[in-house]
Design a protein around this motif. Structure first.
Motif, PDB file in Angstrom:
ATOM      1  N   SER A  13       0.842  -1.189   0.000  1.00 12.27           N
ATOM      2  CA  SER A  13       0.000   0.000   0.000  1.00 12.27           C
ATOM      3  C   SER A  13       0.872   1.233   0.000  1.00 12.27           C
ATOM      4  CB  SER A  13      -0.832   0.067   1.280  1.00 12.27           C
ATOM      5  OG  SER A  13      -1.581  -1.080   1.427  1.00 12.27           O
ATOM      6  N   SER A  14       0.234   2.344  -0.280  1.00 13.59           N
ATOM      7  CA  SER A  14       0.905   3.606  -0.008  1.00 13.59           C
ATOM      8  C   SER A  14       0.040   4.338   1.005  1.00 13.59           C
ATOM      9  CB  SER A  14       1.044   4.415  -1.287  1.00 13.59           C
ATOM     10  OG  SER A  14      -0.213   4.557  -1.891  1.00 13.59           O
ATOM     11  N   ALA A  15       0.617   5.386   1.601  1.00  8.84           N
ATOM     12  CA  ALA A  15      -0.163   6.136   2.575  1.00  8.84           C
ATOM     13  C   ALA A  15      -1.287   6.859   1.838  1.00  8.84           C
ATOM     14  CB  ALA A  15       0.747   7.137   3.272  1.00  8.84           C
ATOM     15  N   PHE A  16      -2.457   6.870   2.447  1.00  9.62           N
ATOM     16  CA  PHE A  16      -3.590   7.568   1.836  1.00  9.62           C
ATOM     17  C   PHE A  16      -3.497   9.055   2.160  1.00  9.62           C
ATOM     18  CE2 PHE A  16      -8.013   9.129   2.680  1.00  9.62           C
ATOM     19  CZ  PHE A  16      -8.340   9.356   1.350  1.00  9.62           C
ATOM     20  N   VAL A  17      -3.515   9.876   1.139  1.00 13.39           N
ATOM     21  CA  VAL A  17      -3.472  11.318   1.354  1.00 13.39           C
ATOM     22  C   VAL A  17      -4.832  11.891   0.992  1.00 13.39           C
ATOM     23  CG1 VAL A  17      -2.339  13.473   0.726  1.00 13.39           C
ATOM     24  CG2 VAL A  17      -1.028  11.359   0.832  1.00 13.39           C
ATOM     25  N   PRO A  18      -5.622  12.365   1.973  1.00 11.51           N
ATOM     26  CA  PRO A  18      -6.957  12.858   1.668  1.00 11.51           C
ATOM     27  C   PRO A  18      -6.874  14.108   0.782  1.00 11.51           C
ATOM     28  CG  PRO A  18      -6.480  13.003   4.041  1.00 11.51           C
ATOM     29  CD  PRO A  18      -5.253  12.497   3.384  1.00 11.51           C
ATOM     30  N   PRO A  19      -7.864  14.323  -0.035  1.00  8.38           N
ATOM     31  CA  PRO A  19      -7.812  15.447  -0.975  1.00  8.38           C
ATOM     32  C   PRO A  19      -8.125  16.769  -0.286  1.00  8.38           C
ATOM     33  CG  PRO A  19      -9.860  14.234  -1.253  1.00  8.38           C
ATOM     34  CD  PRO A  19      -9.084  13.526  -0.188  1.00  8.38           C
ATOM     35  N   ILE A  20      -7.203  17.240   0.548  1.00 11.80           N
ATOM     36  CA  ILE A  20      -7.388  18.502   1.256  1.00 11.80           C
ATOM     37  C   ILE A  20      -6.612  19.565   0.499  1.00 11.80           C
ATOM     38  CG2 ILE A  20      -6.954  19.733   3.421  1.00 11.80           C
ATOM     39  CD1 ILE A  20      -7.011  16.993   4.813  1.00 11.80           C
ATOM     40  N   LYS A  21      -7.179  20.754   0.417  1.00 10.16           N
ATOM     41  CA  LYS A  21      -6.508  21.830  -0.308  1.00 10.16           C
ATOM     42  C   LYS A  21      -5.165  22.142   0.383  1.00 10.16           C
ATOM     43  CE  LYS A  21      -7.385  26.461  -1.707  1.00 10.16           C
ATOM     44  NZ  LYS A  21      -8.011  27.586  -1.035  1.00 10.16           N
ATOM     45  N   GLY A  22      -4.101  22.114  -0.389  1.00 14.97           N
ATOM     46  CA  GLY A  22      -2.804  22.517   0.169  1.00 14.97           C
ATOM     47  C   GLY A  22      -1.914  21.369   0.628  1.00 14.97           C
ATOM     48  N   VAL A  23      -2.348  20.114   0.433  1.00 14.31           N
ATOM     49  CA  VAL A  23      -1.503  19.008   0.928  1.00 14.31           C
ATOM     50  C   VAL A  23      -0.171  18.907   0.215  1.00 14.31           C
ATOM     51  CG1 VAL A  23      -3.136  17.375   1.921  1.00 14.31           C
ATOM     52  CG2 VAL A  23      -2.766  17.379  -0.541  1.00 14.31           C
ATOM     53  N   GLU A  24      -0.074  19.581  -0.942  1.00 14.90           N
ATOM     54  CA  GLU A  24       1.181  19.466  -1.698  1.00 14.90           C
ATOM     55  C   GLU A  24       2.264  20.393  -1.133  1.00 14.90           C
ATOM     56  OE1 GLU A  24      -1.568  21.009  -2.623  1.00 14.90           O
ATOM     57  OE2 GLU A  24      -0.731  23.030  -2.750  1.00 14.90           O
ATOM     58  N   LYS A  25       1.923  21.214  -0.132  1.00 14.45           N
ATOM     59  CA  LYS A  25       2.884  22.207   0.363  1.00 14.45           C
ATOM     60  C   LYS A  25       4.115  21.544   0.987  1.00 14.45           C
ATOM     61  CE  LYS A  25      -0.340  25.973   1.426  1.00 14.45           C
ATOM     62  NZ  LYS A  25      -0.788  26.108   0.077  1.00 14.45           N
ATOM     63  N   GLU A  26       5.212  22.304   0.960  1.00 17.07           N
ATOM     64  CA  GLU A  26       6.441  21.838   1.584  1.00 17.07           C
ATOM     65  C   GLU A  26       6.209  21.660   3.088  1.00 17.07           C
ATOM     66  OE1 GLU A  26      10.691  23.668   1.708  1.00 17.07           O
ATOM     67  OE2 GLU A  26       9.753  24.151  -0.227  1.00 17.07           O
ATOM     68  N   GLY A  27       6.756  20.616   3.667  1.00 15.48           N
ATOM     69  CA  GLY A  27       6.558  20.416   5.103  1.00 15.48           C
ATOM     70  C   GLY A  27       5.445  19.434   5.407  1.00 15.48           C
ATOM     71  N   VAL A  28       4.789  18.908   4.364  1.00 11.85           N
ATOM     72  CA  VAL A  28       3.752  17.888   4.580  1.00 11.85           C
ATOM     73  C   VAL A  28       4.343  16.535   4.182  1.00 11.85           C
ATOM     74  CG1 VAL A  28       1.430  17.122   3.988  1.00 11.85           C
ATOM     75  CG2 VAL A  28       1.962  19.566   4.070  1.00 11.85           C
ATOM     76  N   PHE A  29       4.265  15.574   5.102  1.00 11.29           N
ATOM     77  CA  PHE A  29       4.895  14.280   4.863  1.00 11.29           C
ATOM     78  C   PHE A  29       3.924  13.122   5.057  1.00 11.29           C
ATOM     79  CE2 PHE A  29       8.196  17.154   6.147  1.00 11.29           C
ATOM     80  CZ  PHE A  29       9.255  16.829   5.311  1.00 11.29           C
TER      81      PHE A  29
ATOM     82  N   ILE B 197      -0.667 -10.969  -2.662  1.00 11.40           N
ATOM     83  CA  ILE B 197      -0.483 -11.224  -1.233  1.00 11.40           C
ATOM     84  C   ILE B 197      -0.141  -9.939  -0.495  1.00 11.40           C
ATOM     85  CG2 ILE B 197       0.253 -13.631  -1.501  1.00 11.40           C
ATOM     86  CD1 ILE B 197       3.134 -12.739  -1.397  1.00 11.40           C
ATOM     87  N   GLY B 198      -0.420  -9.898   0.793  1.00  6.35           N
ATOM     88  CA  GLY B 198      -0.047  -8.747   1.627  1.00  6.35           C
ATOM     89  C   GLY B 198      -1.082  -7.634   1.546  1.00  6.35           C
ATOM     90  N   GLU B 199      -0.624  -6.430   1.684  1.00  9.28           N
ATOM     91  CA  GLU B 199      -1.536  -5.294   1.778  1.00  9.28           C
ATOM     92  C   GLU B 199      -2.170  -4.898   0.457  1.00  9.28           C
ATOM     93  OE1 GLU B 199       0.178  -1.945   3.811  1.00  9.28           O
ATOM     94  OE2 GLU B 199      -0.288  -2.789   5.763  1.00  9.28           O
ATOM     95  N   ILE B 200      -1.865  -5.649  -0.607  1.00  8.61           N
ATOM     96  CA  ILE B 200      -2.532  -5.368  -1.874  1.00  8.61           C
ATOM     97  C   ILE B 200      -3.742  -6.282  -2.046  1.00  8.61           C
ATOM     98  CG2 ILE B 200      -0.908  -6.947  -3.040  1.00  8.61           C
ATOM     99  CD1 ILE B 200      -2.600  -3.922  -4.611  1.00  8.61           C
ATOM    100  N   ALA B 201      -3.732  -7.420  -1.343  1.00  8.00           N
ATOM    101  CA  ALA B 201      -4.739  -8.463  -1.576  1.00  8.00           C
ATOM    102  C   ALA B 201      -6.053  -8.143  -0.863  1.00  8.00           C
ATOM    103  CB  ALA B 201      -4.195  -9.804  -1.093  1.00  8.00           C
ATOM    104  N   LEU B 202      -7.140  -8.175  -1.603  1.00  6.40           N
ATOM    105  CA  LEU B 202      -8.468  -7.958  -1.027  1.00  6.40           C
ATOM    106  C   LEU B 202      -9.075  -9.343  -0.793  1.00  6.40           C
ATOM    107  CD1 LEU B 202     -10.465  -5.596  -0.392  1.00  6.40           C
ATOM    108  CD2 LEU B 202     -11.526  -6.090  -2.585  1.00  6.40           C
ATOM    109  N   TYR B 203      -9.056  -9.743   0.454  1.00  7.16           N
ATOM    110  CA  TYR B 203      -9.514 -11.095   0.794  1.00  7.16           C
ATOM    111  C   TYR B 203     -10.707 -10.960   1.720  1.00  7.16           C
ATOM    112  CZ  TYR B 203      -9.384 -15.745   2.916  1.00  7.16           C
ATOM    113  OH  TYR B 203      -9.722 -16.987   3.366  1.00  7.16           O
TER     114      TYR B 203
ATOM    115  N   ILE C  36      -4.439   3.716   4.573  1.00  7.21           N
ATOM    116  CA  ILE C  36      -3.599   3.245   3.471  1.00  7.21           C
ATOM    117  C   ILE C  36      -4.447   3.006   2.230  1.00  7.21           C
ATOM    118  CG2 ILE C  36      -1.793   2.217   4.878  1.00  7.21           C
ATOM    119  CD1 ILE C  36      -3.257  -0.484   4.607  1.00  7.21           C
ATOM    120  N   ARG C  37      -3.806   3.074   1.085  1.00  4.57           N
ATOM    121  CA  ARG C  37      -4.441   2.753  -0.187  1.00  4.57           C
ATOM    122  C   ARG C  37      -3.631   1.684  -0.893  1.00  4.57           C
ATOM    123  NH1 ARG C  37      -8.166   4.036   1.385  1.00  4.57           N
ATOM    124  NH2 ARG C  37      -9.646   5.681   0.917  1.00  4.57           N
TER     125      ARG C  37
END
Ligand code: SRM
Ligand code: FAD
Ligand code: SF4
Ligand code: FES
Lengths: 125, 838
Positions: B109-125, B281-287, B245-246
């Motif tokens: 998976s990757s971390a889920f980043v909600p679609p909030i205005k401004g998440v692309e700013k520097e300092g967001v991890f 297998i793992g966090e990609i598998a929808l079981y 996670i996504r």
């Protein structure tokens, strides 16, 4: 690996061409070691009294390439005679040089013989 | 030869490789693994440990050579970009093509980043990879330079969010946790436990904001704050998003595999996707319509996929997956298992809460009160492993189920013993190791101790949560076999330090070989038992380290501290830190003569570094001629008694702290102990000598001295505790004598007073009974033993220099006067230092 550790290669008893006369046995501590200079080599020599055996290996600790092994404590790990490096206590078999508590490369070992209370170390060149 | 391609070299992708090569049938296959990250698989579960040491290697699941040795082609830093199912090939982002017979998707998976205005700013991890953490560390360092009080927020108050919150706090930023739900860890905790957890986290300094929906991230290019409502703003300069996670199902989607509405590649109980040659297998598998964000189910899936590909069709994934979890924040115990929330229709709940202790425990039991269905533990999760096992194995619970969580009054555990668990009980869920496997490893003789059990069953090598139970089981099994489990010092002795102390004292042994021959296991000693026995000889016979120097630890052997390059340091004693100008000049001149690097130590005396073995006696000879003696900086012995200037000069001083400090330092110099000992004497409660950070510390008060014991700086700092109040000098000495002697008799090797005192049964009360009230009737012995040591003190360096036999050891070579020719020094601020290690 750089030049300094390349100078140390295990010598098997059959390959000995030179028996280097080091010094008298009583210059070595009982159940401990000291360092012998041979040409530009530093050889750690141990008087393993409890086994009535003598061992020799490179003085260079392969971990950080410092000349210290002769100052290490000796003893055994699960029956294998060993020396523990004084810097970080990495242990090496005195029989064949393998690193007993990690995966460092083996150290070079050399044959030793004692004649008339004099220590001789075997070299192939 | 058939080819298996694994896409993704994460924890589960790695586990697949490990399980695959362990089967002999796999010899008929070629295994190729692709990983997008720049390094081989690492332990993501323990990612936060990266903050402590920034050592990525320490997290590796296996080094790159492991793959080589097992004939696996590991291709890292290369993403798989496309699957062509018809030709059974994949194409990578570097446009290389490979064909497969079986494809295993382990893209995680990757971390889920909600679609909030401004998440692309520097300092967001986000918090997922080593690179993420490196980014955070670099950014936080810059922030703190600009603003030492900078604030940082974590978006998400779930399991991972709290871990990230603690990490942010440890980086020295003011931590804020922002959660959308009205409670923390909404998936695992009920409201009450969540409140208790919140109190606990606030008490350690985390700020918590609940029921907050973030509208936008403020700031121009870089983040300056988060906006929730119109006037509801939190000023923060850094944000870590941990909002779920996504699954990385891009490849599944682009190649037309069946995927779930909310992401993930659909698999059946064989881990097969809608294409029978492709597994996931793992966090990609929808079981079972679920993505399981934990490693343990992922590892099970890896095992099933291996079996299926190698032809074992009967190996199928279980249908119900255990989601029990334990938070791994140091000092904050939280766990939930089974069904944490229990509708009244299914069973009853029993709840124990004590907010003053941040404690909440809930168990859910069946209507007939016979079975445990689940529960929540906050504040004290020490019973988690056992309760979890009782739940997993459907074991019968005590008639009075409340006993399971009520604080035990007699200190005993309410459920029997680990040995009561059924053999099938899964102890380590990460590695699927059962109780039966652990016990039989020991019963068969394959494993002889905990270390063996771990290496031959792999139990405890995953998340580590089961370690206490593995240890209990190992000890109980050994015991049942009649093998006594002891804290023996090493493989050469079946005795612990205290027992050896008695043996040496009673039998009056004088050499290491005596002890080894009479009480050893037939071996020749090692780097562990030699220094222990050397130290015991010193305590019992008042031997110096010159006596049997070949059994002394590295530093004691040459009466100096070995340095990085094999040279030594020289630290003469400066009792209480008081030194005359003449002595200072002598130190300076000697240092100059031998070209030694000079520094004032943290123990407030002077250290001269860089003396070669050959120089040591020469330097010491000159020091001794100027009235110095050994400072024992190399020994497990008294270091310094730090003093403040006290009433001699200070306008607040209540007593002569320097005078008393010097007396104490001279009294205890040279005695050897299980570990080093430090003292401190302060002239008033302003405590300029930091006495409460020492093994023994004194503070002058109205009417005498307050005596504190068991303090420690170093790796685990601890304040010393009050042993006695307002006592006079003579009583101070009597109590310290007894305290130190009692410690020297009973502590474990290399255990400082702090750790010893902490583990002393009965604690401070007991200590007071022994030392002040003489409950054990040993006070006179302790007094006499200490007085003997004090009387027999001799400076080891003076002793060595005057004895040619003892001097022999201070030569680099036995057959030459030359010095070590391997030494290289480089300049350092007008002095010198050894060349840095490569
Ligand atoms: C030289 C000095 C650092 C400095 O440049 O200031 C120093 C240097 C070393 N310290 Fe220290 N410590 C020095 C003060 C301290 C202090 C401060 C103090 O004493 O007030 C502490 C924290 C206080 C405490 O001990 O509670 C300290 C906590 C440690 C520890 C951690 C002990 C612990 O309980 O966690 C170690 C490791 C150990 O002993 O196992 C250690 C170990 C070492 C060793 C001996 C590591 C080694 O084996 O080589 C270093 C030896 C270098 C040398 O050759 O002298 N040093 N060390 C200080 C010498 C003081 C002295 O005059 O004797
Ligand atoms: C901070 C943190 C703490 C955690 N704590 C716990 C815990 O305490 N207990 C627990 O059970 N779980 C915990 N987890 C979850 C656990 O780490 C995951 O469940 C586990 O890592 C999943 O393994 P995986 O192999 O499926 O996915 P991952 O580990 O994500 O690995 C997938 C890999 O595939 C790579 N990849 C993706 N697409 C491609 C492609 N197209 N080509 C090549 N490579 C690709 C990715 O770069 C990644 O390296 C935690 C996770 C984090 C981040
Ligand atoms: S803190 Fe570490 S590096 Fe510094 S002197 Fe002490 S032991 Fe050495
Ligand atoms: S240098 Fe020898 S073990 Fe580290």
């Amino acid at each position: 690996m750089n030049a300094i550790s390349n100078k140390y290669k295990t010598v098997k008893i059959d390959d000995v061409k030179i028996w280097f006369k080091a010094t008298s046995t009583n210059n070595f501590p009982i159940n401990g070691g000291a360092c012998v200079k041979y040409k530009d080599l530093q050889i750690a020599v141990f008087n393993f009294k409890r086994l009535n055996k003598w061992y020799a290996c490179q003085n260079l600790s392969p971990e950080k390439e410092e000349m210290v092994l002769s100052r290490g404590m000796i003893g055994d790990h699960k029956g294998i005679p060993m020396v523990a490096c004084p810097l970080h206590k990495k242990t090496f078999s005195l029989e064949d040089g393998t690193n007993l508590n990690g995966d460092l490369e083996a150290i070079a070992t050399y044959p030793v013989k004692i004649e008339d209370d004099i220590v001789y170390i075997g070299f192939s060149e | 030869m058939k080819t298996v391609i694994v896409v993704g070299n994460g924890m589960v992708g790695y586990k697949f490789c490990e399980k695959f090569v362990a089967k002999k049938e796999s010899k008929a296959f070629k295994l190729i693994v692709f990983g997008e990250e720049p390094r081989p698989a690492y332990d993501r579960v323990h990612l936060s440990e990266f903050f402590e040491n920034q050592d990525a290697k320490a997290l590796e699941m296996a080094p790159a050579e492991w793959y080589q040795e097992n004939n696996i082609d590991l291709i890292i830093d290369e993403r798989v970009a496309d699957i062509n199912r018809k030709d059974k090939t994949i194409t990578t982002a570097k446009n290389r093509e490979f064909s497969y017979d079986y494809l295993v998707l382990a893209t995680g998976s990757s971390a889920f980043v909600p679609p909030i205005k401004g998440v692309e700013k520097e300092g967001v991890f986000v918090y997922r990879t080593i690179e993420d953490l490196e980014g955070m560390l670099a950014y936080a360092a810059k922030l703190k330079e600009r603003n030492p009080k900078a604030k940082a927020a974590v978006l998400g108050g779930g399991l991972l969010g709290l871990e990230a919150g603690k990490a942010v706090m440890d980086m020295g930023l003011e931590p804020h946790i922002v959660e959308f739900a009205p409670k923390l860890m909404p998936r695992q905790l009920d409201s009450r436990s969540s409140q208790v957890l919140q109190l606990k986290l606030e008490s350690i300094g985390l700020n918590i904001h609940l029921s907050k929906a973030t509208n936008q991230i403020l700031g121009d290019k870089t983040i300056t704050g988060m906006e929730f409502g119109e006037d509801d703003v939190l000023d923060v300069e850094m944000l870590v998003i941990s909002a779920g996670i996504r699954p990385r199902d891009e490849l599944g989607k682009s190649s037309g595999l069946e995927t779930g509405v909310r992401g993930g590649i659909v698999v059946d109980n064989k881990m097969q996707t809608s294409d029978k040659n492709i597994y996931a297998i793992g966090e990609i598998a929808l079981y079972n319509q679920m993505i399981y964000g934990l490693v343990a189910p992922g590892y099970d899936m890896a095992g099933i996929a291996v079996d299926q590909i190698l032809g074992d069709e009967n190996s199928l994934m279980v249908s119900s997956i255990d989601m029990s979890t334990k938070l791994k924040l140091i000092g904050v115990d939280v766990a939930s298992f089974g069904e944490p929330f229990m509708p009244a229709s299914k069973g009853h709940s029993i709840i124990y809460e004590d907010k003053t202790k941040f404690l909440y425990k809930r168990i859910n039991v069946s209507h007939d009160r016979k079975k445990l269905l689940g529960g929540i533990l906050v504040g004290d999760a020490s019973d988690y492993s056992m309760l979890h096992q009782v739940f997993l194995n459907g074991m019968t619970i005590p008639e009075e189920p409340a006993q399971l969580i009520l604080p035990a009054t007699d200190g005993s555990s309410s459920f029997g013993d680990v040995m009561d668990l059924p053999d099938e009980a899964q102890i380590c869920s990460c590695e699927s190791v059962t109780k039966g496997q652990i016990c039989s490893a020991i019963e068969s003789g394959e494993a002889k101790d905990l270390g063996d059990v771990v290496s031959c069953t792999k139990a405890g090598t995953g998340c580590g949560g089961c370690k206490p139970m593995v240890k209990d089981l190992t000890e109980a099994t050994l015991k049942s076999l009649g093998i006594e489990v002891k804290d023996s010092i090493c493989e050469h002795f079946d005795y612990n330090r205290q027992e050896l102390f008695s043996l040496i004292q009673v039998k009056e042994y004088k050499t290491f070989n005596d002890v080894l021959d009479k009480h050893g296991n037939g071996g020749h000693g090692c780097e562990i038992c030699k220094p222990v026995i050397a130290s015991l000889m010193a305590t019992i016979n008042a031997d110096t380290a010159n006596k049997e120097y070949a059994i002394q630890d590295s530093n004691d052997r040459f009466l100096a501290n070995i340095q990085r390059n094999g040279t030594y340091s020289v630290v003469p004693r400066v009792p209480g830190g008081e030194i005359t100008p003449d002595k200072l000049i002598a130190l300076g001149e000697i240092a100059k003569k031998y070209d030694l690097y000079t520094k004032i130590t943290g123990g407030v005396r002077i250290d001269l570094f860089g003396a070669t073995l050959n120089q040591l006696p020469l330097v010491w000879k000159e020091l001794i001629d100027h009235g110095f003696e050994s400072g024992h900086a190399y020994g497990k012995s008294l270091r310094t008694v730090k003093t403040c200037v006290g009433s001699t000069w200070c306008r607040y001083g209540m007593d002569e702290s320097v005078t008393f400090g010097i007396e104490l330092e001279n009294r205890y110099r040279g005695i050897r102990a299980p570990h080093k000992i430090k003292g401190g004497v302060s002239g008033c409660i302003r405590e300029c000598a930091e006495a409460r950070g020492k093994d023994f510390g004194l503070i002058a008060v109205e009417g005498g001295w307050n005596l504190y014991v068991g303090g420690n700086g170093g790796a685990t700092p601890r304040h010393a505790e009050l042993l006695a109040e307002q006592i006079d000098n003579e009583t101070v000495i009597k109590y310290i004598d007894r305290y130190l002697m009692f410690y020297m008799r009973t502590a474990k090797p290399l255990q400082r007073t702090a750790a010893w005192q902490e583990r002393l049964e009965g604690g401070m009360d007991y200590l007071k009974e022994v030392i002040i009230e003489d409950k054990l009737g040993i006070a006179t012995d302790l007094d006499n033993e200490m007085q003997t040591l004090v009387n027999k003190f001799e400076c080891e360096w003076t002793q060595a220099i005057n004895n040619p036999e003892m001097m022999k050891r201070f030569n680099h070579f036995v057959n030459s006067e030359e010095e070590d020719d391997n030494l290289v020094f480089v300049p350092m601020r007008e002095q010198k230092m050894p060349e840095p290690w490569k």
